[in-house]
Design a protein around this motif. Structure first.
Motif, short mmCIF file in Angstrom:
data_model
loop_
_atom_site.label_atom_id
_atom_site.label_comp_id
_atom_site.label_asym_id
_atom_site.label_seq_id
_atom_site.Cartn_x
_atom_site.Cartn_y
_atom_site.Cartn_z
N TYR A 24 0.83 -1.21 0.00
CA TYR A 24 0.00 0.00 0.00
C TYR A 24 0.86 1.25 0.00
CZ TYR A 24 -3.02 -3.71 1.59
OH TYR A 24 -3.69 -4.90 1.67
N ARG A 25 0.66 2.10 -0.99
CA ARG A 25 1.37 3.38 -1.02
C ARG A 25 0.41 4.46 -1.50
NH1 ARG A 25 7.04 1.49 -4.00
NH2 ARG A 25 7.38 -0.29 -2.64
N TYR A 26 0.42 5.57 -0.78
CA TYR A 26 -0.46 6.68 -1.16
C TYR A 26 0.22 7.46 -2.27
CZ TYR A 26 -3.93 10.32 -0.71
OH TYR A 26 -4.95 11.18 -0.97
N GLU A 27 0.07 6.97 -3.51
CA GLU A 27 0.69 7.62 -4.67
C GLU A 27 -0.41 8.16 -5.56
OE1 GLU A 27 4.59 5.81 -6.08
OE2 GLU A 27 3.35 4.05 -5.82
N GLN A 28 -0.04 9.01 -6.50
CA GLN A 28 -1.02 9.52 -7.47
C GLN A 28 -1.32 8.40 -8.46
OE1 GLN A 28 -2.33 12.16 -6.21
NE2 GLN A 28 -3.73 11.85 -7.92
N ARG B 80 0.10 2.33 -11.84
CA ARG B 80 0.44 2.76 -10.48
C ARG B 80 -0.86 2.88 -9.67
NH1 ARG B 80 2.59 8.51 -9.41
NH2 ARG B 80 4.74 8.00 -9.93
N THR B 81 -0.97 2.05 -8.66
CA THR B 81 -2.18 2.02 -7.85
C THR B 81 -1.80 2.18 -6.38
OG1 THR B 81 -1.97 -0.38 -7.96
CG2 THR B 81 -3.56 0.63 -9.44
N ARG B 82 -2.80 2.39 -5.54
CA ARG B 82 -2.50 2.59 -4.12
C ARG B 82 -2.44 1.27 -3.37
NH1 ARG B 82 -5.79 8.31 -3.19
NH2 ARG B 82 -4.14 9.51 -4.21
N THR C 225 0.08 -5.61 -5.91
CA THR C 225 0.57 -6.91 -5.47
C THR C 225 2.00 -7.09 -5.91
OG1 THR C 225 -1.65 -7.79 -5.71
CG2 THR C 225 0.13 -9.40 -5.56
N GLN C 226 2.80 -7.64 -5.03
CA GLN C 226 4.18 -7.98 -5.38
C GLN C 226 4.41 -9.46 -5.10
OE1 GLN C 226 6.76 -5.46 -3.03
NE2 GLN C 226 6.77 -3.86 -4.59
N VAL C 227 5.23 -10.08 -5.95
CA VAL C 227 5.83 -11.35 -5.57
C VAL C 227 7.28 -11.01 -5.27
CG1 VAL C 227 6.20 -11.94 -8.04
CG2 VAL C 227 6.37 -13.71 -6.31
N VAL D 164 19.14 4.36 -9.24
CA VAL D 164 19.05 4.38 -7.78
C VAL D 164 17.73 3.70 -7.44
CG1 VAL D 164 20.44 6.44 -7.45
CG2 VAL D 164 17.99 6.69 -7.81
N ARG D 165 17.46 3.49 -6.16
CA ARG D 165 16.19 2.86 -5.81
C ARG D 165 15.54 3.68 -4.72
NH1 ARG D 165 13.87 -0.69 -7.78
NH2 ARG D 165 13.43 -1.96 -5.98
N GLY D 166 14.23 3.55 -4.60
CA GLY D 166 13.48 4.40 -3.68
C GLY D 166 13.56 3.99 -2.23
N SER E 52 7.33 2.07 -16.07
CA SER E 52 7.87 0.95 -16.85
C SER E 52 8.55 -0.12 -16.00
CB SER E 52 8.85 1.48 -17.90
OG SER E 52 9.94 2.10 -17.24
N ALA E 53 8.76 0.16 -14.70
CA ALA E 53 9.47 -0.83 -13.88
C ALA E 53 8.55 -1.99 -13.53
CB ALA E 53 9.99 -0.17 -12.60
N ILE E 54 8.92 -3.17 -13.94
CA ILE E 54 8.10 -4.34 -13.58
C ILE E 54 8.68 -5.06 -12.37
CG2 ILE E 54 7.00 -4.69 -15.83
CD1 ILE E 54 9.10 -6.80 -16.47
N GLY E 55 9.85 -4.63 -11.94
CA GLY E 55 10.41 -5.24 -10.74
C GLY E 55 11.77 -4.65 -10.43
N GLY E 56 12.23 -4.91 -9.22
CA GLY E 56 13.54 -4.39 -8.87
C GLY E 56 14.01 -4.96 -7.55
#
Ligand code: AMP
Length: 419
Positions: free
Chosen positions: A112-116, A121-123, A126-128, A255-257, A277-281
């Motif tokens: 969960y991230r409060y992003e625009q 990009r959603t709030r 799901t991640q694996v 860099v990474r967030g 465009s980032a599908i993973g990191g």
């Protein structure tokens, strides 16, 4: 129609796309299990302090994007914005590091991230994820990258790129940080960005605005400032990727967030996705366990965005969505027949044959239409006359051929036909 819609930035995972979603989970689960990873699930919310400490106060995630709330006892809790901090917290709490190292764990869940909100990009998303905790070996960095590549490829993705960088360590990064700060302070930057230069200068390299990018051409690069040990680690990772035939692009501005990364960092981007465009990191995070009060446990991990992976599959025209699995569809005409067909459907399922039936006493035409829509290969049709004769009509829905089969033999007969 309901009065309510899903909250802004969230969505319903609907069929048939939900099948792709499940497939991604199953496929990564099997692949990671075969590579020695075990499944872990941590709570959806944690003490706010875990993320403040683990992800870093200066990051956008912690300073702007967390869903933080007080519970009724006044504790400050936060919906997890990422997976790594909680996995490490759990490994420390349960002393999983006391066993064979590295501890290899994988997870799948909502973050969960409060992003625009925008496309990709959603709030809630799901991640694996996968983490290898307790190894300094650069081979583990390569193993992690290879597993992510294998996972994407097995899903059918081809148009993704791997970006690679090293962020140095506690020794060499501070030296680079000051060099970069010195360079950035000489530029024409707005106040907000200058504040970022003080707090998190590496993030400025990631600034997407053209007026900032234009000034960054001569910026010092981290890869020129690596200490001997970090440079050797990075060289090893690159040459091992070469040996495996895994293509990567050196991106010294990557860099990474999240604050916890050291040495190897990487990102997977897909060119069919537009801005997001980032599908993973992921990357190496050698200091995190100590930061959270545990022993030194050098580690490396990644998280892949399941929603963006689905968008990437769609962009490549590789939807792997499927209808519900159904091989046999039951059609009953009459009350007694309904009971018999239901028993047959149940017996088929016990025999591992996917089966379904028409409910709510449909007429023959409607029920046969439902049979066609189900995707089943066979229909079993039972009317009063069949019942009296102890048979069921077995219809091949592809050829249209139909023949009576004894009620007692139909499950075995279907087992044979569907082998
Ligand atoms: P991060 O934890 O930021 O490295 O994110 C790892 C991956 O999760 C990203 O590469 C994205 O694919 C995905 N992701 C991160 N944030 C979002 C979001 N707000 N909406 C959808 N996917 C996301």
């Amino acid at each position: 129609m309901s009065t309510f819609n899903a909250p802004k930035g969230t969505f319903d995972m609907l069929p048939p796309y939900s099948e792709t979603y499940n497939r991604i989970r199953i496929q990564f689960g099997l692949e990671l299990r075969d590579a020695g990873f075990q499944y872990i699930e941590t709570p959806t919310f944690e003490d706010t302090g875990l993320f403040a400490r683990g992800v870093g106060e200066s990051t956008d995630i912690v300073s702007k994007e967390m869903y933080t709330f007080s519970d009724r006892a006044g504790r400050s809790l936060t919906l997890r914005p990422e997976g790594t901090a909680a996995v490490v917290r759990s490994v420390l709490q349960h002393k999983l590091y006391a066993a064979r190292l590295p501890v290899k764990l994988w997870y799948f869940g909502s973050y969960y991230r409060y992003e625009q909100p925008q496309a990709g990009r959603t709030r809630q998303f799901t991640q694996v994820g996968a983490e290898a905790i307790g190894s300094r070996d650069p081979l583990v960095d390569v193993e992690m990258i290879a597993l992510a590549v294998e996972g994407f490829q097995k899903l059918g993705l081809t148009d993704f790129r791997l970006l690679l960088n090293s962020l140095g360590c506690r020794e060499c990064r501070p030296v680079y940080r000051s060099r970069l700060q010195e360079f950035l302070r000489s530029l024409d930057l707005d106040e907000d960005t200058l504040r970022r230069v003080d707090i998190n200068p590496l993030r400025v390299l990631d600034d997407k605005r053209p007026e900032v990018q234009a000034q960054l051409t001569g910026a010092p690069l981290i890869t020129d400032s690596l200490c001997e040990a970090c440079a050797a680690h990075h060289t090893f990772v690159r040459s091992m990727l070469d040996d495996l035939g895994i293509k990567y692009e050196d991106d010294p501005r990557l860099v990474r967030g999240l604050d916890y990364y050291v040495r190897t960092i990487f990102e997977f981007v897909h060119d069919g996705l537009g801005a997001q465009s980032a599908i993973g990191g992921g990357g190496r995070y050698d200091g995190l366990a100590q930061e959270l009060g545990g022993p030194e446990l050098p580690s490396v991990g990644w998280a892949l965005g399941v929603g963006r992976t689905m968008l990437a599959l769609e962009a490549e025209g590789r939807e792997i969505e499927m209808g519900a699995d159904c091989d046999v569809y039951g059609v009953a005409l009459g009350e007694e027949a309904r009971r018999e067909v239901f028993k047959l459907v149940t017996a088929l399922r016990v025999a591992d044959i996917p089966a379904d039936m028409a409910f709510d006493s449909k007429k023959l035409k409607g029920a046969m239409k439902a049979a066609d829509q189900s995707g089943a290969r066979y229909a079993i049709i039972l009317g009063d006359r069949d019942l009296a004769d102890g048979v069921v009509q077995l219809k091949d829905l592809t050829t249209g051929d139909q023949a009576p089969v004894s009620l007692h033999l139909v499950v075995d007969s279907l087992k044979e036909k569907l082998q």
